[in-house]
Design a protein around this motif. Structure first.
Motif, PDB file in Angstrom:
ATOM      1  N   LEU A   1      12.701  32.843  64.411  1.00 27.53           N
ATOM      2  CA  LEU A   1      11.664  32.707  63.409  1.00 27.53           C
ATOM      3  C   LEU A   1      11.595  31.373  62.708  1.00 27.53           C
ATOM      4  CD1 LEU A   1       9.829  34.853  61.729  1.00 27.53           C
ATOM      5  CD2 LEU A   1      11.865  35.553  60.505  1.00 27.53           C
ATOM      6  N   THR A   2      12.973  31.022  62.701  1.00 23.59           N
ATOM      7  CA  THR A   2      12.983  29.684  62.027  1.00 23.59           C
ATOM      8  C   THR A   2      12.064  28.696  62.733  1.00 23.59           C
ATOM      9  OG1 THR A   2      15.304  29.971  61.507  1.00 23.59           O
ATOM     10  CG2 THR A   2      14.628  27.816  61.343  1.00 23.59           C
ATOM     11  N   ALA A   3      11.955  28.759  63.942  1.00 20.87           N
ATOM     12  CA  ALA A   3      11.079  27.836  64.795  1.00 20.87           C
ATOM     13  C   ALA A   3       9.550  28.075  64.477  1.00 20.87           C
ATOM     14  CB  ALA A   3      11.325  27.942  66.264  1.00 20.87           C
ATOM     15  N   ALA A   4       9.267  29.427  64.298  1.00 21.55           N
ATOM     16  CA  ALA A   4       8.046  29.658  63.789  1.00 21.55           C
ATOM     17  C   ALA A   4       7.813  29.129  62.341  1.00 21.55           C
ATOM     18  CB  ALA A   4       7.899  31.364  64.108  1.00 21.55           C
ATOM     19  N   ARG A   5       8.676  29.343  61.673  1.00 20.73           N
ATOM     20  CA  ARG A   5       8.190  28.534  60.165  1.00 20.73           C
ATOM     21  C   ARG A   5       8.167  27.296  60.250  1.00 20.73           C
ATOM     22  NH1 ARG A   5      12.616  30.838  56.062  1.00 20.73           N
ATOM     23  NH2 ARG A   5      11.153  30.073  54.477  1.00 20.73           N
ATOM     24  N   LEU A   6       8.979  26.685  61.018  1.00 20.21           N
ATOM     25  CA  LEU A   6       8.694  25.199  61.020  1.00 20.21           C
ATOM     26  C   LEU A   6       7.366  24.935  61.770  1.00 20.21           C
ATOM     27  CD1 LEU A   6      12.436  24.017  62.245  1.00 20.21           C
ATOM     28  CD2 LEU A   6      11.394  23.535  60.195  1.00 20.21           C
ATOM     29  N   ARG A   7       7.025  25.636  62.752  1.00 17.78           N
ATOM     30  CA  ARG A   7       5.634  25.311  63.293  1.00 17.78           C
ATOM     31  C   ARG A   7       4.435  25.502  62.145  1.00 17.78           C
ATOM     32  NH1 ARG A   7       7.321  29.427  67.128  1.00 17.78           N
ATOM     33  NH2 ARG A   7       8.476  28.402  69.083  1.00 17.78           N
TER      34      ARG A   7
ATOM     35  N   ILE B   1       7.767  23.144  69.181  1.00 24.10           N
ATOM     36  CA  ILE B   1       8.943  23.574  68.521  1.00 24.10           C
ATOM     37  C   ILE B   1       9.910  24.741  69.184  1.00 24.10           C
ATOM     38  CG2 ILE B   1      10.695  23.923  66.303  1.00 24.10           C
ATOM     39  CD1 ILE B   1       8.207  22.527  64.885  1.00 24.10           C
ATOM     40  N   VAL B   2      10.897  24.510  69.656  1.00 21.58           N
ATOM     41  CA  VAL B   2      11.664  25.826  70.510  1.00 21.58           C
ATOM     42  C   VAL B   2      12.797  26.101  69.656  1.00 21.58           C
ATOM     43  CG1 VAL B   2      12.661  26.448  72.756  1.00 21.58           C
ATOM     44  CG2 VAL B   2      10.602  24.698  72.748  1.00 21.58           C
ATOM     45  N   GLY B   3      13.189  27.354  69.402  1.00 23.40           N
ATOM     46  CA  GLY B   3      14.391  27.926  69.244  1.00 23.40           C
ATOM     47  C   GLY B   3      14.559  29.018  70.226  1.00 23.40           C
TER      48      GLY B   3
ATOM     49  N   ASP C   1      23.961  23.739  59.018  1.00 22.40           N
ATOM     50  CA  ASP C   1      23.484  25.080  59.737  1.00 22.40           C
ATOM     51  C   ASP C   1      22.050  25.031  60.079  1.00 22.40           C
ATOM     52  OD1 ASP C   1      21.665  25.873  57.410  1.00 22.40           O
ATOM     53  OD2 ASP C   1      23.483  25.529  56.104  1.00 22.40           O
ATOM     54  N   LEU C   2      21.590  26.205  60.716  1.00 20.45           N
ATOM     55  CA  LEU C   2      20.185  26.137  61.195  1.00 20.45           C
ATOM     56  C   LEU C   2      19.415  26.815  60.478  1.00 20.45           C
ATOM     57  CD1 LEU C   2      21.337  26.422  65.072  1.00 20.45           C
ATOM     58  CD2 LEU C   2      20.774  24.539  63.698  1.00 20.45           C
ATOM     59  N   ASP C   3      19.491  27.008  59.285  1.00 24.04           N
ATOM     60  CA  ASP C   3      18.714  27.749  58.267  1.00 24.04           C
ATOM     61  C   ASP C   3      17.432  26.759  57.948  1.00 24.04           C
ATOM     62  OD1 ASP C   3      20.341  29.613  57.868  1.00 24.04           O
ATOM     63  OD2 ASP C   3      21.341  28.964  55.996  1.00 24.04           O
ATOM     64  N   TYR C   4      16.173  27.421  58.013  1.00 24.93           N
ATOM     65  CA  TYR C   4      14.938  26.829  57.557  1.00 24.93           C
ATOM     66  C   TYR C   4      15.012  25.641  56.627  1.00 24.93           C
ATOM     67  CZ  TYR C   4      10.068  26.110  56.192  1.00 24.93           C
ATOM     68  OH  TYR C   4       9.085  25.432  55.749  1.00 24.93           O
ATOM     69  N   ASP C   5      15.581  26.014  55.423  1.00 20.64           N
ATOM     70  CA  ASP C   5      15.683  25.185  54.394  1.00 20.64           C
ATOM     71  C   ASP C   5      16.486  23.670  54.967  1.00 20.64           C
ATOM     72  OD1 ASP C   5      14.079  26.447  52.841  1.00 20.64           O
ATOM     73  OD2 ASP C   5      15.601  27.583  51.875  1.00 20.64           O
ATOM     74  N   THR C   6      17.332  24.170  55.560  1.00 19.15           N
ATOM     75  CA  THR C   6      18.168  22.909  56.211  1.00 19.15           C
ATOM     76  C   THR C   6      17.491  21.910  57.148  1.00 19.15           C
ATOM     77  OG1 THR C   6      20.397  24.187  55.570  1.00 19.15           O
ATOM     78  CG2 THR C   6      20.528  22.199  57.206  1.00 19.15           C
ATOM     79  N   LEU C   7      16.571  22.674  57.938  1.00 17.72           N
ATOM     80  CA  LEU C   7      15.992  21.973  58.970  1.00 17.72           C
ATOM     81  C   LEU C   7      14.819  21.346  58.740  1.00 17.72           C
ATOM     82  CD1 LEU C   7      16.677  24.338  62.111  1.00 17.72           C
ATOM     83  CD2 LEU C   7      18.288  22.619  61.075  1.00 17.72           C
TER      84      LEU C   7
ATOM     85  N   ALA D   1       4.957  25.103  58.866  1.00 16.47           N
ATOM     86  CA  ALA D   1       5.166  23.953  57.821  1.00 16.47           C
ATOM     87  C   ALA D   1       4.516  22.654  58.500  1.00 16.47           C
ATOM     88  CB  ALA D   1       6.551  23.792  57.461  1.00 16.47           C
ATOM     89  N   LEU D   2       4.808  22.372  59.645  1.00 17.00           N
ATOM     90  CA  LEU D   2       4.448  21.174  60.267  1.00 17.00           C
ATOM     91  C   LEU D   2       3.474  21.325  61.000  1.00 17.00           C
ATOM     92  CD1 LEU D   2       8.288  20.123  61.497  1.00 17.00           C
ATOM     93  CD2 LEU D   2       7.007  19.348  59.329  1.00 17.00           C
ATOM     94  N   ASP D   3       2.440  22.337  61.125  1.00 12.33           N
ATOM     95  CA  ASP D   3       1.155  22.152  61.897  1.00 12.33           C
ATOM     96  C   ASP D   3       1.465  21.949  63.445  1.00 12.33           C
ATOM     97  OD1 ASP D   3      -1.664  22.871  61.866  1.00 12.33           O
ATOM     98  OD2 ASP D   3      -2.013  20.648  61.726  1.00 12.33           O
ATOM     99  N   VAL D   4       2.333  22.762  63.731  1.00  7.93           N
ATOM    100  CA  VAL D   4       2.700  22.724  65.291  1.00  7.93           C
ATOM    101  C   VAL D   4       2.137  23.829  66.035  1.00  7.93           C
ATOM    102  CG1 VAL D   4       4.469  22.371  67.256  1.00  7.93           C
ATOM    103  CG2 VAL D   4       4.564  21.063  64.720  1.00  7.93           C
ATOM    104  N   PRO D   5       1.373  24.008  67.109  1.00  8.26           N
ATOM    105  CA  PRO D   5       1.050  24.911  67.815  1.00  8.26           C
ATOM    106  C   PRO D   5       2.213  25.893  68.453  1.00  8.26           C
ATOM    107  CG  PRO D   5       0.560  23.183  69.222  1.00  8.26           C
ATOM    108  CD  PRO D   5       1.151  22.465  67.912  1.00  8.26           C
ATOM    109  N   GLY D   6       1.964  27.234  68.600  1.00 14.16           N
ATOM    110  CA  GLY D   6       2.950  28.423  69.233  1.00 14.16           C
ATOM    111  C   GLY D   6       2.791  29.429  68.183  1.00 14.16           C
ATOM    112  N   TRP D   7       4.261  30.260  68.944  1.00  7.50           N
ATOM    113  CA  TRP D   7       3.879  31.470  68.103  1.00  7.50           C
ATOM    114  C   TRP D   7       4.249  31.621  66.616  1.00  7.50           C
ATOM    115  CZ3 TRP D   7       8.461  32.363  71.993  1.00  7.50           C
ATOM    116  CH2 TRP D   7       8.081  32.822  73.175  1.00  7.50           C
TER     117      TRP D   7
END
Length: 433
Positions: A110-116, A101-103, A78-84, A118-124
């Motif tokens: 929102l998942t893409a934003a949370r990954l940004r 990171i793009v979704g 699945d594409l849940d944050y915890d999975t990705l 957590a991984l210190d990636v620029p973006g929204w």
């Protein structure tokens, strides 16, 4: 979870790579994918070969991905944050930090934003994305700017029907705060109906808003530097709520004129209020019988159903491609001057899955050559099983229209609604699509 592609970091797999710019030093973009059609062809959105792509995808989304040229394609349950998060970390560890990171899907923003984060990636960031995912938050921002919105209230565990009726009146509308495509939306006409609905919604995040009578429109486009790179205004034929209840849904592009200019300006004010300076949008509004525009909601992504196909065919703009690029802060692929020179009349129509579900398709009619304005159609194949989960993408039929004017296209859509037929038979056992 499986990995379907290994690293591909040689100049041989990236024709744009040179000795001075090794392929493995190009910026790495992580893509969250749930699309099973052309919207998942992300390699088309960076045709100059200036980026590397890595995919996190469901198995259904594998088909359109360019796996051979990606540094990694990881299939997840699945594409849940915890999975990705775990697979994303491993890709970054093996291939270098992500430049973005793009979704593109509504459900992955929102998942893409949370990954940004957590991984210190620029973006929204998550707070910004919530302006476009939480209907109460977006209305607050627009309302504070002095733009007309429906009166609304958050629905909490202690919210009562008399409270909502006293402040919003009847009828009123209940909506999931982070919903899309009118899923879970209810039009409530009586206090007793509202009492029952609130009982069913305990523990769910909902909002209530006043019911505003009028014609619903959508405004679609791309913003760059706080101005329109591209924009169109359309009027719905029926509503998204009607579609959820089993009625065909469509829309017609507005002709040039005062109304189109006014509504594009109104949407501009809404987007300014939300501080959407660069990015895609699909904004919905109501024009009351008195002619007043009222903000409904906005998505930080392209419109669905027939919107992207119609705009590609009539204007030559790939809204998903531009959404992908503006999410990353990249220049658009389309030329603004060329887009401004195009005037087009057209529309789209989608038929819902026939009920009751599940139902197997026996036969359907083609409208090609029957309704002259129909220039393309996507019809389900006989044997297809409708299960109520198809939404706009796996619907009862989709049609695209081109005509000489807004009125001509509107008439054609009404004719198509009258002529299109589906023949189905009940399915007694559960059948997978």
């Amino acid at each position: 979870m499986t990995s379907t592609a290994a690293a591909t970091d040689s100049a041989e797999t990236d024709p744009a790579a040179t000795d001075s710019t090794p392929a493995d030093s190009l910026p790495l973009i992580l893509v969250i994918n749930r699309f099973d059609d052309e919207f998942g062809e992300y390699h088309r959105f960076v045709p100059d070969g200036t980026h590397r792509l890595a995919h996190l995808t469901t198995e259904d989304g594998l088909a359109p991905l360019a796996q051979d040229s990606a540094v990694a394609t990881v299939v997840v349950a699945d594409l849940d944050y915890d999975t990705l998060l775990g697979p994303a970390r491993r890709i970054a560890e093996e291939h270098g930090p992500f430049a973005g990171i793009v979704g593109v899907s509504e459900f992955d923003l929102l998942t893409a934003a949370r990954l940004r984060a957590a991984l210190d990636v620029p973006g929204w960031n998550t707070d910004y994305v919530r302006r476009f995912r939480d209907k109460t938050v977006m209305k607050k921002w627009v309302d504070l700017a002095g733009v007309r919105v429906p009166r609304y209230l958050e629905v909490g565990a202690d919210t009562t029907a008399p409270q909502l009726v006293a402040q919003l009146g009847l009828p009123l509308v209940l909506k999931p705060r982070d919903g899309a495509a009118s899923r879970g939306v209810r039009l409530i006409r009586t206090e007793s109906e509202l009492t029952g609905a609130l009982t069913e919604l305990v523990g769910e995040e909902y909002e209530a808003e006043e019911y505003v009578e009028g014609r619903i429109h959508h405004v679609d486009g791309i913003r760059l530097g706080g101005r329109y790179h591209f924009v169109t205004v359309s009027e719905y034929v029926n509503t998204c709520l009607d579609f959820a209840r089993g009625t065909p849904l469509g829309s017609v592009l507005l002709d040039p004129g005062p109304l189109r200019t006014e509504l594009a300006g109104f949407a501009h004010d809404c987007l300014d209020a939300l501080e959407l300076w660069d990015g895609p949008f699909h904004l919905e509004l109501i024009v009351t019988p008195a002619g007043e525009p009222v903000f409904l909601e906005v998505g930080l992504r392209p419109g669905g159903a027939g919107v992207p196909f119609l705009h590609r065919d009539l204007y030559g703009i790939d809204l998903f491609g531009e959404a992908f690029r503006t999410t990353l802060g990249l220049e658009p692929l389309s030329d603004e001057g060329e887009l401004e020179g195009v005037e087009a009349s057209g529309g789209w129509l989608v038929f819902p899955e026939p009920r009751p579900w599940p139902a197997r398709l026996v036969d359907r009619v083609s409208l090609s050559g029957v309704v002259p304005e129909v220039y393309a159609e996507a019809l389900p194949a006989p044997g297809h099983v409708f299960d109520g989960e198809g939404g706009y993408d796996h619907a009862g039929g989709r049609f695209l229209f081109r005509g000489g004017s807004q009125a001509a296209v509107h008439r054609a859509i009404r004719e198509a609604i009258a002529r299109y037929r589906l023949e189905v038979e009940p399915v007694t056992a559960t059948v997978e699509r």
